[in-house]
Each structure stands twice: as structure tokens, then as C-alpha cells.
Scaffold this active site. Structure first.
Site, short mmCIF file in Angstrom:
data_model
loop_
_atom_site.label_atom_id
_atom_site.label_comp_id
_atom_site.label_asym_id
_atom_site.label_seq_id
_atom_site.Cartn_x
_atom_site.Cartn_y
_atom_site.Cartn_z
N ASN A 66 14.89 -18.47 25.56
CA ASN A 66 16.19 -18.05 25.05
C ASN A 66 16.02 -16.65 24.48
O ASN A 66 15.45 -16.48 23.42
CB ASN A 66 16.67 -19.04 23.98
CG ASN A 66 17.98 -18.61 23.34
OD1 ASN A 66 18.60 -17.64 23.78
ND2 ASN A 66 18.39 -19.33 22.31
N LYS A 100 18.23 -14.68 23.37
CA LYS A 100 19.19 -14.39 22.28
C LYS A 100 19.79 -12.98 22.45
O LYS A 100 20.01 -12.55 23.57
CB LYS A 100 18.51 -14.59 20.92
CG LYS A 100 17.90 -16.00 20.81
CD LYS A 100 17.49 -16.38 19.41
CE LYS A 100 16.89 -17.78 19.40
NZ LYS A 100 16.54 -18.26 18.07
N HIS A 156 23.80 -24.43 20.48
CA HIS A 156 22.63 -23.86 19.79
C HIS A 156 22.94 -23.74 18.31
O HIS A 156 24.08 -23.46 17.93
CB HIS A 156 22.28 -22.48 20.38
CG HIS A 156 20.96 -21.98 19.87
ND1 HIS A 156 20.84 -21.39 18.63
CD2 HIS A 156 19.72 -22.02 20.41
CE1 HIS A 156 19.56 -21.08 18.44
NE2 HIS A 156 18.87 -21.45 19.50
N GLU A 188 22.49 -21.57 16.19
CA GLU A 188 23.12 -20.30 15.76
C GLU A 188 24.62 -20.31 16.07
O GLU A 188 25.41 -19.72 15.33
CB GLU A 188 22.38 -19.12 16.41
CG GLU A 188 21.02 -18.90 15.75
CD GLU A 188 19.92 -18.43 16.68
OE1 GLU A 188 20.21 -17.89 17.76
OE2 GLU A 188 18.74 -18.63 16.32
N GLU A 239 15.99 -28.77 18.28
CA GLU A 239 15.55 -27.57 17.57
C GLU A 239 15.86 -27.73 16.09
O GLU A 239 17.00 -27.48 15.67
CB GLU A 239 16.28 -26.34 18.12
CG GLU A 239 16.05 -26.09 19.59
CD GLU A 239 16.32 -24.64 19.97
OE1 GLU A 239 15.37 -23.98 20.42
OE2 GLU A 239 17.45 -24.17 19.79
N GLY A 259 12.77 -19.39 14.27
CA GLY A 259 12.53 -18.01 13.84
C GLY A 259 11.86 -17.90 12.48
O GLY A 259 11.84 -16.83 11.87
N SER A 282 9.91 -21.94 16.74
CA SER A 282 8.62 -21.28 16.54
C SER A 282 7.52 -21.78 17.50
O SER A 282 6.36 -21.90 17.11
CB SER A 282 8.17 -21.41 15.08
OG SER A 282 9.10 -20.77 14.22
P1 13P Z 1 12.10 -19.24 17.93
O1 13P Z 1 11.16 -19.68 19.02
O2 13P Z 1 12.20 -17.76 17.76
O3 13P Z 1 11.86 -19.99 16.65
O4 13P Z 1 13.60 -19.68 18.41
C1 13P Z 1 13.82 -20.97 18.85
C2 13P Z 1 15.17 -21.05 19.44
O5 13P Z 1 16.17 -20.98 18.73
C3 13P Z 1 15.29 -21.17 20.89
O6 13P Z 1 16.59 -21.47 21.27
#
Ligand code: 13P
Length: 252
Positions: free
Chosen positions: A10, A12, A96, A98, A167, A173, A213
């Protein structure tokens, strides 16, 4: 039933057109036509076409990070799953964290998105996961059960186009990964919930990816868990030096 390991990146809101295209070429050349794992990348909307062209010759799946829950209409700034399909997109992330937490997407919106994306012939990767507060309050399984209810709109003929990404919000992150045991526990619960909604057969076949992560150093241990079928990688999917070894970890 054996589930093919599934590794997804992803990207982002990162990369430039040139960097996204180069990364797509790197992922495509590492994956080629390999069949022992599925690989997908989720660039930002405006890079989809460039990435699509640079994935040619490989079986890397082109994904989008979001879509709107309607086919078309007066929805300024939104993108229909039918438009994504028309652009060559095969799979879309829905829910997601976010989107849920930064953009306030409600469960009702996500039901619509899952339904219309599947109707548009896209595959759907439904993202679920609890916040730190919910975990500490012992609410994890309750939250997963609530979020997975979006799968109620999936028809029996659409089951093979669905995957789930667990997740935990506190692991995204942050550098804090769920331990393999914590991931396994949550994945097993997701599978139990999926069985309740779509039946045992669906629960046995739907891939459940872990995200939060994931990096080369922890990927193999996470992927070794019975119910962890893959990884949805954020930060470590942005360069082939980091993402390549995670792909290598999905060899079994
Ligand atoms: P990270 O791997 O940066 O923690 O992000 C995970 C994520 O949100 C993938 O969709």
C-alpha cells in the site's frame, strides 16, 4: 485447503510518477509470472495508469486504495469502482483505518463500497483492526466482528474475489508490530467471524493478510502463523530493497 501467500504494498500518498513507475518495474521483475505467491500494489489514483504500464509482463495485481460507494453521479472528487475497473484496476482496498479514522468513513458507507466494488467486478480487500484504546479495553474481537459485518453483502459467487486485511491501528506506521501470537489470535477470530457470515467453506478460502509495521525482519515469523496468509505492507513497500525481502519471505 492451502491458501496462496498474498503480499501487497500500500503506497498510500507517496512517490512521484517516475518513482512509482520505477518501483512497479522492480516489483514486476522480482515477481514475473511466479505462481507460488500473489503480489499486488496499491499506488495513488493518479499513478495507476503509469504503474499499470510498468507492471506489464508480470502477474502483479494492480490495486486502488479506495473507491466511492456509487456507480456514477454528482460526487465531486470521488472515484467510481467502475472507473477503476475501466483503468485496469483489479482490486480495491476498502475500509483502511486511515479512511475510517482520518476521513470518518462510516460502517454504512463501507457496506455500499464493498457491494458496488464487487458489482463492478473488482476484487475487494476489506481492512479491519482495533485502536490501542479498543485493544486495551478488551474490545478487539468485538470491533473485528462489527467491522467484518460488511462481508454480509458478499454473494456466494463473489467469495473468491474477497480478502481481508487485519491491521491493528496501533501498529500502523508506528514500528510496533503485533507479535506473531497476537496476529494469529486476531486472524483466527476473523476466520471464525467470516465462517459465521459466509460459511465454513468461505472462511477456509478467504485470505487474511496482516498489516502494521511489517518489514523484512518480522515478515517470515508473521507469515508462519496458520491463519496469516499474507501481508499488507505500508512503509516497507516503498522501495524494492525493503519490499523484495518481504516477497522472498512468502515462498512456502
Ligand atoms: P505500515 O507498514 O507503514 O505500518 O502501514 C501498514 C498499512 O497501513 C498498510 O495498509
Amino acid at each position: 485447503m492451502a491458501r496462496t501467500p498474498y503480499i501487497a504494498g500500500n503506497w498510500k500518498m507517496h512517490l512521484t510518477k517516475r518513482k512509482a513507475s520505477a518501483l512497479a518495474r522492480d516489483v514486476a521483475s522480482q515477481q514475473g509470472q511466479a505462481s507460488h505467491r500473489k503480489v499486488a500494489v496499491f499506488p495513488t489514483f493518479v499513478h495507476l495508469d503509469h504503474v499499470r504500464r510498468n507492471l506489464k509482463g508480470s502477474n502483479v495485481i494492480l490495486g486502488a486504495q479506495n473507491c466511492f460507494g456509487k456507480k456514477e453521479g454528482a460526487f465531486t472528487g470521488e472515484i467510481s469502482p467502475y472507473m477503476l475497473r475501466d483503468m485496469g484496476v483489479k482490486v480495491v482496498l476498502i475500509g483502511h483505518s486511515e479512511r475510517r479514522h482520518v476521513f470518518g468513513e462510516s460502517e454504512a458507507m463501507l457496506f455500499d463500497k464493498v457491494k458496488i466494488a464487487l458489482r463492478a467486478k473488482l476484487d475487494v480487500m476489506l481492512c479491519v483492526g482495533e485502536t490501542l484504546e479498543e485493544r486495551e479495553g478488551g474490545q478487539t474481537f468485538k470491533v473485528l466482528a462489527r467491522q467484518l459485518k460488511a462481508l454480509k453483502v458478499v454473494k456466494p459467487t463473489q467469495i473468491d474475489r474477497v480478502s481481508v486485511a487485519y491491521e491493528p491501528v496501533w501498529a500502523i506506521g508506528t514500528g510496533k508490530t503485533a507479535t506473531p501470537t497476537m496476529a494469529q489470535e486476531a486472524h483466527a477470530e476473523c476466520r471464525r467471524q467470516i465462517a459465521g457470515i459466509l460459511g465454513e467453506q468461505a472462511a477456509a478460502t478467504i485470505p487474511i493478510l496482516y498489516g502494521g509495521s511489517v518489514k523484512a525482519a518480522n515478515a517470515a515469523d508473521l507469515l508462519a502463523q496458520t491463519d496469516v496468509d499474507g501481508a499488507l505492507v505500508g512503509g516497507a513497500s516503498l522501495s524494492i530493497d525493503d519490499f523484495g525481502p518481504i516477497l522472498d519471505a512468502a515462498q512456502h
